[in-house]
Design an enzyme around this catalytic site. Structure first.
Site, short mmCIF file in Angstrom:
data_model
loop_
_atom_site.label_atom_id
_atom_site.label_comp_id
_atom_site.label_asym_id
_atom_site.label_seq_id
_atom_site.Cartn_x
_atom_site.Cartn_y
_atom_site.Cartn_z
N GLY A 15 0.66 -1.25 -0.08
CA GLY A 15 0.13 -0.13 -0.24
C GLY A 15 1.22 0.87 -0.25
CB SER A 113 6.58 -5.74 0.35
OG SER A 113 4.97 -4.97 0.25
CB ILE A 135 0.30 4.61 7.20
CG1 ILE A 135 -1.37 3.84 6.53
CG2 ILE A 135 0.18 5.28 5.31
CD1 ILE A 135 -2.77 3.97 6.53
CG ASP A 136 -0.93 -0.53 8.39
OD1 ASP A 136 -1.49 0.51 8.70
OD2 ASP A 136 -1.75 -1.42 8.02
NE ARG A 180 -2.52 -5.06 6.16
CZ ARG A 180 -2.60 -4.51 4.89
NH1 ARG A 180 -3.57 -5.18 4.67
NH2 ARG A 180 -2.47 -4.31 3.64
NE ARG A 273 -25.67 11.90 12.43
CZ ARG A 273 -26.80 11.82 12.98
NH1 ARG A 273 -26.67 11.14 14.03
NH2 ARG A 273 -28.01 13.06 13.54
CG HIS A 279 -7.53 3.89 0.68
ND1 HIS A 279 -9.04 3.17 0.81
CD2 HIS A 279 -6.67 3.29 0.79
CE1 HIS A 279 -8.56 1.92 0.72
NE2 HIS A 279 -7.71 1.74 0.49
CD GLN A 281 -6.54 6.60 8.58
OE1 GLN A 281 -6.33 6.39 9.39
NE2 GLN A 281 -7.06 6.01 7.40
O1 F6P Z 1 -1.18 -1.48 5.17
C1 F6P Z 1 -2.16 -0.31 4.89
C2 F6P Z 1 -3.27 -0.18 5.47
O2 F6P Z 1 -3.71 1.26 4.32
C3 F6P Z 1 -4.07 -0.69 6.58
O3 F6P Z 1 -4.65 0.28 6.72
C4 F6P Z 1 -5.15 -1.36 5.60
O4 F6P Z 1 -6.10 -1.82 5.89
C5 F6P Z 1 -4.49 -1.65 3.88
O5 F6P Z 1 -3.67 -0.61 3.55
C6 F6P Z 1 -5.93 -1.00 3.07
O6 F6P Z 1 -5.50 -1.82 2.28
P1 F6P Z 1 -5.68 -1.44 -0.10
O7 F6P Z 1 -5.42 -0.27 -0.20
O8 F6P Z 1 -5.70 -2.77 -0.80
O9 F6P Z 1 -7.18 -1.46 0.37
#
Ligand code: F6P
Length: 359
Positions: A15, A113, A135-136, A180, A273, A279, A281
């Site tokens: 990602g 990766s 980002i995780d 994740r 709410r 994405h 993020q």
């Molecule tokens: O691993 C980075 C991440 O943004 C996770 O936080 C998220 O669950 C996942 O990738 C989303 O993946 P994709 O862009 O394939 O939907």
């Protein structure tokens, strides 16, 4: 060793996130200006080496007269397909590497990766050094992976914005963030963004705990509250909440809405709410910290290749730039939030409900 290297490849894998272009830039600067090597940027990660003709772009510092340092995404493209290993993949990678005359790769990726590409490199007889990004922030050993700081900032800004509207409407705003199975984004942003509840995959919680915190906020005279929930959090009963895609590729998502319904049912002090940042993020202008990490990682990765110290990953630990054997990083699992971490304690110290205390 240095004089044996003539050409290196650089690719982004998994990602995307903010700061990838800054890593590529540092690789190109260090490799070309200091060592006089050529740098080939592989298009779309390892997929670029599977295409025929092979998809790559020769990179020079002229390519960076554009403001890539400041731009999110990856100028090279990437893939996040999770396709399992197969013989064709290994052969394509090996053939393409030979055809391009690449002596070593800088792989900008997460631990998954890096594990995958290191295997391909081993089979192809080519060296590699990894630079951590995600980002995780769940890559083992390194305290920082490129992209995390920007994602955290995005979440904190979202909380700042949500707080205003929460206050106007006397609502509980639930922010679902990525990560994740790791709760680093959620924990950091909940503290910095002044949340009242922060739910992480690593720490069990109860619905009663969440509701009791929200009621306490109300009793103390505040008519709005902020809840941060990591996408990998399970229901209080332990069920995983996921979104099924047409491809059967299961992704996290939905725990925010789920909790909203449960809170609404059991507590009428507030309306709820939900915002799912998704994405958002991953994109946008990289933070200064991500640019810094990207630059030191990119340049160090090239130095390691020059020193012949490959099959390693650059990392940031205890305020220092280090490098570690790839095998220490891959295959050891995700770097989770430690429930005994000082940050978890700090969150509790400022009144955030972070789930059940273990001590
Ligand atoms: O691993 C980075 C991440 O943004 C996770 O936080 C998220 O669950 C996942 O990738 C989303 O993946 P994709 O862009 O394939 O939907």
């Amino acid at each position: 060793m240095t004089n044996q290297i003539k050409r290196i490849g650089v690719l982004t894998s998994g990602g995307d996130c903010a700061g990838l272009n800054a890593v590529i830039r540092a690789v190109v600067y260090r490799a070309t200006l200091h060592y006089g090597w050529e740098v080939y940027g592989i298009i779309d990660g390892t997929d670029g080496l599977a295409y025929r003709p092979v998809r790559y772009k020769k990179l020079t510092i002229d390519d960076f007269s554009n403001p890539w340092l400041r731009l999110g995404g990856t100028m090279l493209g990437t893939v996040n397909s999770g396709v399992p290993f197969n013989a064709k993949m290994i052969k394509d990678f090996s053939d393409a590497t030979k055809e391009l005359g690449i002596d070593a790769f800088v792989v900008i990726g997460g631990d998954g990766s890096m594990s995958m590409v290191s295997r391909l490199c081993r089979d192809a007889g080519v060296k590699m050094v990894g630079a951590p990004k995600t980002i995780d922030n769940d890559t083992p050993i390194t305290e920082h992976s490129v992209g995390f700081s920007t994602a955290r900032d995005v979440c904190v800004e979202a909380l700042d914005r949500l707080n205003a509207t929460a206050s106007s409407h006397h609502r509980v705003m639930i922010l679902e963030v990525m990560g994740r199975d790791a709760g680093h984004i959620a924990l950091h942003s909940a503290i910095a963004g002044g949340a009242d509840v922060c739910l992480l995959p690593e720490i069990p919680y109860t619905l009663e705990g969440v509701i009791s915190k929200l009621k306490q906020v109300h009793e103390q005279g505040r008519s709005h509250a902020l809840v941060v929930v990591a996408e990998g959090v399970k229901t209080p009963e332990g069920t995983s909440v996921q979104v099924a895609h047409a491809s059967d590729d299961v992704r996290y998502g939905g725990i925010g809405q789920y909790l909203s319904a449960r809170i609404n049912k059991e507590c009428d002090d507030f309306q709820t709410r939900v915002t799912v940042l998704g994405h958002i993020q991953r994109g946008g202008t990289p933070s200064s910290y991500d640019r810094l990490m990207a630059t030191v990682f990119g340049s160090k990765a090239v130095d390691l290749i020059a020193e012949g110290r490959t099959d390693r990953m650059v990392a940031w630990k205890d305020g220092q730039l280090i490098d570690v054997a790839l095998e220490e990083v891959t295959g050891v699992g995700t770097k989770h939030v430690n429930p005994d971490d000082d940050l978890v304690k700090a969150a509790r110290d400022v009144g955030i409900y972070v789930g059940k205390e273990t001590k």
